[in-house]
Design a protein around this motif. Structure first.
Motif, PDB file in Angstrom:
ATOM      1  N   UNK A 248       0.684  -1.389  -0.180  1.00 32.24           N
ATOM      2  CA  UNK A 248       0.109   0.162  -0.222  1.00 32.24           C
ATOM      3  C   UNK A 248       0.738   1.296  -0.313  1.00 32.24           C
ATOM      4  N   UNK A 249       2.008   1.839   1.022  1.00 38.10           N
ATOM      5  CA  UNK A 249       2.941   2.279   0.853  1.00 38.10           C
ATOM      6  C   UNK A 249       4.371   2.360  -0.021  1.00 38.10           C
TER       7      UNK A 249
ATOM      8  N   UNK B  91      13.085   1.746  -1.140  1.00 36.27           N
ATOM      9  CA  UNK B  91      13.819   3.002  -0.027  1.00 36.27           C
ATOM     10  C   UNK B  91      13.317   4.669  -0.118  1.00 36.27           C
ATOM     11  N   UNK B  92      13.283   4.557  -1.701  1.00 32.44           N
ATOM     12  CA  UNK B  92      12.405   5.868  -1.907  1.00 32.44           C
ATOM     13  C   UNK B  92      11.372   5.965  -0.474  1.00 32.44           C
ATOM     14  N   UNK B  93      10.005   4.246  -1.078  1.00 33.91           N
ATOM     15  CA  UNK B  93       9.149   4.910  -0.401  1.00 33.91           C
ATOM     16  C   UNK B  93       9.369   5.176   0.677  1.00 33.91           C
ATOM     17  N   UNK B  94      10.068   4.508   1.741  1.00 32.17           N
ATOM     18  CA  UNK B  94      10.617   4.667   2.915  1.00 32.17           C
ATOM     19  C   UNK B  94      11.235   5.755   3.376  1.00 32.17           C
TER      20      UNK B  94
ATOM     21  N   UNK C 190      14.728  11.839   6.054  1.00 30.43           N
ATOM     22  CA  UNK C 190      14.552  11.764   5.191  1.00 30.43           C
ATOM     23  C   UNK C 190      13.918  12.786   4.054  1.00 30.43           C
ATOM     24  N   UNK C 191      13.335  13.525   4.410  1.00 27.79           N
ATOM     25  CA  UNK C 191      13.634  15.023   3.155  1.00 27.79           C
ATOM     26  C   UNK C 191      14.723  15.389   3.124  1.00 27.79           C
TER      27      UNK C 191
ATOM     28  N   UNK D  88       1.603  13.364  -1.867  1.00 30.57           N
ATOM     29  CA  UNK D  88       0.297  13.104  -1.825  1.00 30.57           C
ATOM     30  C   UNK D  88       0.098  11.778  -2.567  1.00 30.57           C
ATOM     31  N   UNK D  89       1.290  11.033  -3.336  1.00 35.34           N
ATOM     32  CA  UNK D  89       0.718   9.304  -3.769  1.00 35.34           C
ATOM     33  C   UNK D  89       0.840   8.558  -2.389  1.00 35.34           C
ATOM     34  N   UNK D  90       1.368   9.100  -1.541  1.00 39.33           N
ATOM     35  CA  UNK D  90       2.282   8.424  -0.572  1.00 39.33           C
ATOM     36  C   UNK D  90       0.731   7.709   0.511  1.00 39.33           C
ATOM     37  N   UNK D  91       0.382   8.497   1.489  1.00 37.17           N
ATOM     38  CA  UNK D  91      -0.923   8.155   2.496  1.00 37.17           C
ATOM     39  C   UNK D  91      -1.984   7.803   2.017  1.00 37.17           C
TER      40      UNK D  91
END
Length: 374
Positions: free
Chosen positions: A142-143, A166-169, A193-194, A238-241
């Protein structure tokens, strides 16, 4: 099993987000209390469709408190610097040129092509997403899949080794740090992360996609590269949560039984009936008359998108969860396509929605309804 539940007597406009069935409560608010002051929460609450639309369209209702452009916990960190450059978290003319470039670019992404790319990216992340319990695997997909698919669509090199995971995390960590519920550890992880995402993006050479044209168009009107980079990362956030929530709530709908209809139609229905983003906030920049009430500069309005959704769509045009007015998300069709593709990928890999629906909780949140499968 639902572990994120509250007794009905304790339901309020914020706790409703993770209640097992907040929709009767939302409908009552939309009908009987479409705009009111909740003194316990210290917020105005907009619940009716007309009132929600009025707040989201009002020129003095801003996405951030005028004196607090960045959440205090993020101020002075890499996460705060990135947050402060996001056009979706800013109002005013300074951010309009980049918005005028980004919005059409995002809206031009073909949902069918995006679903196809998601299928290809699913094979990339397969190796790292196969371990753990069924619930853990579902959460990971999902994430991960929506984020890396958007990165791929933009032309970022995400199909290299274990880079996709890693990018998704990192995107999820930055997103989590923005929550008012974030503790010090989460904020630190978000700042790291930023920083990581900024360094990665600066060193990445786009393979194809719209990023080179975006940089050229931005440079031509004097937009600095840091703003472009921040908002490119913002698209991944915006595509994450929200997309994870939409896909997760679709799995719940399938697990509880649904008519034999196309998966995309189920996702569209879920976006209306069990929306991923339940509310948003606006902050008054000046004294104003709003929905028949005198509101003061500095007041906050909790905008119950889910309550407005219960009462119907605005002009039959769009689901409320994607917003309305000048900050409406242009990626509604894309988000729904990615949610459907994520669910399809899970189903193709043996996920059992009925079993997942028997053991889950909602992630702690004040605005997003995100299942966490156990």
């Amino acid at each position: 099993m639902l572990t994120a539940t509250l007794p009905e007597t304790e339901l309020d406009p914020l706790s409703a987000v993770i209640h097992p069935d907040p929709y009767p409560y939302y409908r009552e608010l939309a009908t009987r209390r479409p705009f009111f002051r909740d003194e316990r929460l210290g917020l105005w609450v907009a619940a009716g469709p007309r009132e929600v639309a009025a707040v989201l369209a009002h020129p003095d209702c801003r996405v951030r408190p005028p004196a607090q452009p960045v959440p205090p916990a993020l101020a002075g960190t890499a996460a705060g610097d990135l947050f402060g450059r996001l056009i979706r978290m800013n109002d005013g003319a300074a951010h309009a040129p980049l918005k005028q470039i980004l919005m059409p670019m995002l809206a031009a992404i073909d949902p069918a092509a995006a679903a196809g790319r998601a299928g290809a990216m699913a094979t990339v992340i397969d190796a790292g997403a196969a371990s753990g319990t069924p619930g853990e695997r579902a959460n990971r997909w999902l994430f991960t899949l929506p984020v890396v698919t958007v990165a791929d669509l933009l032309g970022m090199p995400v199909a290299e080794g274990d880079k996709a995971a890693e990018i998704a995390q990192r995107v999820a960590a930055f997103a989590a740090a923005q929550s008012p519920l974030a503790d010090a550890h989460t904020v630190r992880a978000g700042a790291e992360a930023a920083q990581w995402l900024g360094t990665w993006l600066a060193g990445a050479t786009p393979t194809d996609g719209p990023l080179p044209a975006l940089h050229q168009a931005a440079h031509a009107v004097g937009i600095d590269a840091q703003a472009v980079a921040a908002n490119t990362i913002g698209l991944l956030v915006q595509a994450c949560e929200a997309t994870a929530a939409l896909a997760g709530n679709t799995l719940l709908r399938l697990g509880r039984g649904t008519p034999d209809v196309a998966l995309q139609a189920v996702v569209t229905r879920v976006a209306q009936d069990d929306p991923p983003v339940q509310n948003t906030r606006r902050f008054l920049a000046a004294d104003a008359q709003l929905c028949g009430h005198a509101v003061k500069a500095g007041d906050a309005v909790l905008v119950l998108l889910a309550a407005a959704s219960c009462a119907g769509l605005a002009d039959g045009e769009r689901t409320w969860t994607f917003g309305h007015g000048r900050h409406a998300c242009p990626g509604e069709r894309l988000a729904q396509a990615l949610a459907a593709a994520t669910v399809a990928a899970l189903l193709a890999r043996g996920a059992d929605p009925a079993a997942l629906a028997r053991a889950f909780r909602y992630r702690p949140s004040l605005n997003a309804r995100i299942p966490h499968f156990l």
